[in-house]
Design an enzyme around this catalytic site. Structure first.
Site, short mmCIF file in Angstrom:
data_model
loop_
_atom_site.label_atom_id
_atom_site.label_comp_id
_atom_site.label_asym_id
_atom_site.label_seq_id
_atom_site.Cartn_x
_atom_site.Cartn_y
_atom_site.Cartn_z
N LYS A 204 0.80 -1.23 0.00
CA LYS A 204 0.00 0.00 0.00
C LYS A 204 0.84 1.29 0.00
O LYS A 204 0.51 2.25 0.68
CB LYS A 204 -0.97 0.00 1.21
CG LYS A 204 -1.89 -1.21 1.26
CD LYS A 204 -2.83 -1.18 2.45
CE LYS A 204 -2.37 -2.08 3.57
NZ LYS A 204 -3.33 -2.26 4.64
N ASP A 239 -6.34 -5.87 11.40
CA ASP A 239 -7.65 -5.28 11.70
C ASP A 239 -8.76 -6.32 11.89
O ASP A 239 -9.65 -6.12 12.72
CB ASP A 239 -8.04 -4.25 10.62
CG ASP A 239 -7.93 -4.81 9.21
OD1 ASP A 239 -7.53 -5.98 9.05
OD2 ASP A 239 -8.22 -4.07 8.26
P1 ADP Z 1 -9.08 0.49 4.60
O1 ADP Z 1 -9.52 -0.79 3.97
O2 ADP Z 1 -8.13 1.24 3.74
O3 ADP Z 1 -8.65 0.34 6.01
P2 ADP Z 1 -11.85 1.32 4.94
O4 ADP Z 1 -12.23 0.06 5.63
O5 ADP Z 1 -12.27 2.59 5.55
O6 ADP Z 1 -10.32 1.48 4.67
O7 ADP Z 1 -12.44 1.22 3.48
C1 ADP Z 1 -12.20 2.21 2.54
C2 ADP Z 1 -12.64 1.69 1.19
O8 ADP Z 1 -14.04 1.48 1.19
C3 ADP Z 1 -12.36 2.66 0.07
O9 ADP Z 1 -11.11 2.37 -0.52
C4 ADP Z 1 -13.48 2.41 -0.90
O10 ADP Z 1 -13.10 1.49 -1.88
C5 ADP Z 1 -14.59 1.79 -0.08
N1 ADP Z 1 -15.66 2.77 0.09
C6 ADP Z 1 -15.62 3.90 0.80
N2 ADP Z 1 -16.79 4.56 0.70
C7 ADP Z 1 -17.60 3.82 -0.09
C8 ADP Z 1 -18.92 3.97 -0.60
N3 ADP Z 1 -19.68 5.02 -0.31
N4 ADP Z 1 -19.40 3.00 -1.37
C9 ADP Z 1 -18.65 1.94 -1.69
N5 ADP Z 1 -17.39 1.76 -1.27
C10 ADP Z 1 -16.87 2.68 -0.49
MG MG Z 2 -8.97 -0.56 7.80
#
Ligand code: ADP
Ligand code: MG
Length: 508
Positions: A204, A239
């Site tokens: 990442k 996580d």
């Molecule tokens: P990470 O996986 O980076 O820890 P999150 O669990 O917060 O982060 O997820 C973020 C991801 O969720 C974004 O990269 C995006 O692809 C997806 N996401 C965020 N908002 C939306 C939405 N409104 N609809 C669909 N997918 C979303």
């Molecule tokens: Mg996360």
């Protein structure tokens, strides 16, 4: 007479000529119109053909989902039997006990992501799973620290932690007590114990060379002590394990956790005796949380299309994370873009706006979700997103409907594959109701199984959640599905990591 005749004759000929001319012109116009209409129909037909072919390729019939369920359970067995025995790594976490609701005191967690790190302070009531309060602070990681030295990054984090503690210190009764931290570190780590692990590689976008091969806990603890911060890493987890811990804190029937965000992963509670690759592994509980790293799951039964193959071929991690590339937020929008781009090349349904769709990753998943969930009769939101985010003006309604269809196919396939993955885990641990002993029936009742599902994609995408739930019920059947509960918590993995710090605390 002749003249007259001739005159009349001339006039007649002219008249006839005009009439014929008009007929020819109108015929020509008609031919052109019919031709245009036919061409448009042909063009439309080509776009529909692209759609049909894609839809068939994405088929997640119940039969196919069952094959994926079986493949997941088989691969889990293989990954537990030997290292490298499966694409599923099935990593030991050394977490052998989960919070039970009796934890008490103030605990911290630190979630190091790729762009931000989040600090949580959680105050626990000591009984009945009481979380008295929790505070979250999120901080961006300065770009220069992502490619520098690990000491600099962790010093920066330690200073920020110190500031947060100073600010909130009033809540603490005994400031001399060594504070306990749950460290959520979602990068590939070879765990040595529940509180330490060696960094295998960065992902990442972070690349801090001098951290690879080091114990990340030791690096962080050294930075905290350089900054005079009296804090210890009580547990090092990813996580999914944090989410599982919070689930278990509230409900002891919690058996697994799945995260669907930018990427995807899952973990679950396994019997130590089933972890064949670690003979002689003993824990007090007889169980251990296994980090599946399920993003790399692969099976020939997965419905893979030429678009998925091309996406993989052009990705920096080709042949890796195959399941993740069909499911997670990083990829869904991109699959949709690839299909739409193909339609635009094959037909003219998007007019001359095709080139706007040529740039990889120009359609992000949150935008895809907004288009998919546009319920206005004239698809206003779709038009707006195509116009404002992709620069495509005046896309006709018919073509906008096509866009929504493609989003639906991609999201539905992803959600149903996650459902099959979840049922695969239940099958592995004998909770899918599939055979005698494994039915999970006790005293005529099916055992409840709770699965925590989290992550930005799942939390924000309602249609995705609906497809997922529907498919779980479809695969398991109504009776068993009634006892399979999907739960989600806000900040679940962060609070869960602090809970694990509490249950693994040396102050306990
Ligand atoms: P990470 O996986 O980076 O820890 P999150 O669990 O917060 O982060 O997820 C973020 C991801 O969720 C974004 O990269 C995006 O692809 C997806 N996401 C965020 N908002 C939306 C939405 N409104 N609809 C669909 N997918 C979303
Ligand atoms: Mg996360």
């Amino acid at each position: 007479m002749r003249i007259d005749e001739g005159g009349r004759g001339l006039m007649g000929r002219v008249g006839f000529g005009v009439a014929v001319g008009c007929a020819v012109v109108s015929c020509a116009i008609a031919v052109i119109l019919v031709g245009r209409r036919a061409r448009r129909r042909r063009q439309w037909g080509r776009a529909v053909a692209v759609l049909r072919e894609f839809e068939e390729g994405c088929s997640t019939s119940i039969g196919r989902l069952r094959q994926v369920v079986d493949a997941m359970a088989v691969e889990m067995h293989a990954g537990l039997a030997s290292d490298g025995g499966s694409k599923l790594k099935m990593l030991l976490t050394f977490v052998d006990s989960l919070p039970d609701g009796q934890e008490m005191g103030i605990y911290y967690s630190l979630d190091l992501g790729a762009t931000n790190f989040r600090v949580l302070q959680v105050e626990l009531g000591g009984r009945n799973s009481m979380i008295l309060r929790h505070k979250v602070e999120s901080h961006p990681i300065p770009q220069y620290l992502m490619t520098g030295k690990i000491e600099d990054l962790f010093d920066f984090i330690a200073i920020t932690l110190q500031n947060i503690i100073d600010k909130n210190g009033v809540a603490e009764h005994n400031p001399d007590l060594r504070r306990e931290l749950g460290f959520t570190f979602s990068f590939p780590v070879r765990q040595i114990s529940s509180s330490s692990g060696i960094l295998i590689r960065w992902t990442k976008g972070i690349s801090i060379e001098n951290a690879i091969g080091k114990d990340v806990t030791q690096c962080l603890e050294e930075a905290m002590s350089r900054r005079g911060l009296n804090m210890r890493v009580a547990v090092l987890v990813n996580d999914t394990v944090g989410s599982l811990a919070l689930g278990h804190y509230h409900d002891e029937d919690t058996v697994a956790a799945v995260v669907i965000g930018t990427g995807t992963n899952a973990c679950y509670v396994e019997l130590t005796e089933a972890i064949i690759k670690s003979q002689g592994l003993l824990t007090n509980s007889g169980g251990m949380v296994v980090n599946m790293e399920w993003g790399s799951f692969w099976s020939s039964h997965l419905p893979r299309t030429p678009y998925d193959i091309a996406l993989d071929d052009e990705s920096p991690n080709r042949n890796e994370q195959g399941f993740e590339k069909m499911i997670s937020g990083m990829y869904l929008g991109e699959i949709v873009r690839r299909v739409l781009y193909r339609m635009a090349q094959e037909s003219d349904i998007f007019g001359d706006a095709a080139h706007f769709m040529s740039a990889p990753f120009s359609l992000r998943t949150p935008l895809m979700a907004s288009m998919h969930e546009d319920d206005s009769p004239d698809l206003k939101e779709v038009a707006k997103i195509l116009r404002e985010n992709l620069g495509m003006q005046d896309v006709p309604l018919r073509a906008r409907r096509m866009v929504v269809r493609v989003c639906d196919i991609v999201a539905r396939r992803a959600a149903r594959l996650v459902a099959a993955g979840i049922v695969g885990i239940l099958k592995k641990i004998g909770r899918d109701g599939s055979d005698g002993v494994a039915t999970g029936r006790t005293k005529g009742e099916f055992r409840r199984s709770v699965i925590v599902v989290e992550g930005g994609l799942y939390a924000s995408y309602e249609l995705f959640r609906e497809y997922l739930k529907e498919a779980v019920a479809e695969i398991l059947g109504e009776e068993v599905a009634r006892n399979v509960v999907l739960r989600t918590f806000e900040d679940g993995s962060g609070i869960g990591a602090a809970l694990l710090a509490a249950s693994h605390s040396s102050n306990r």
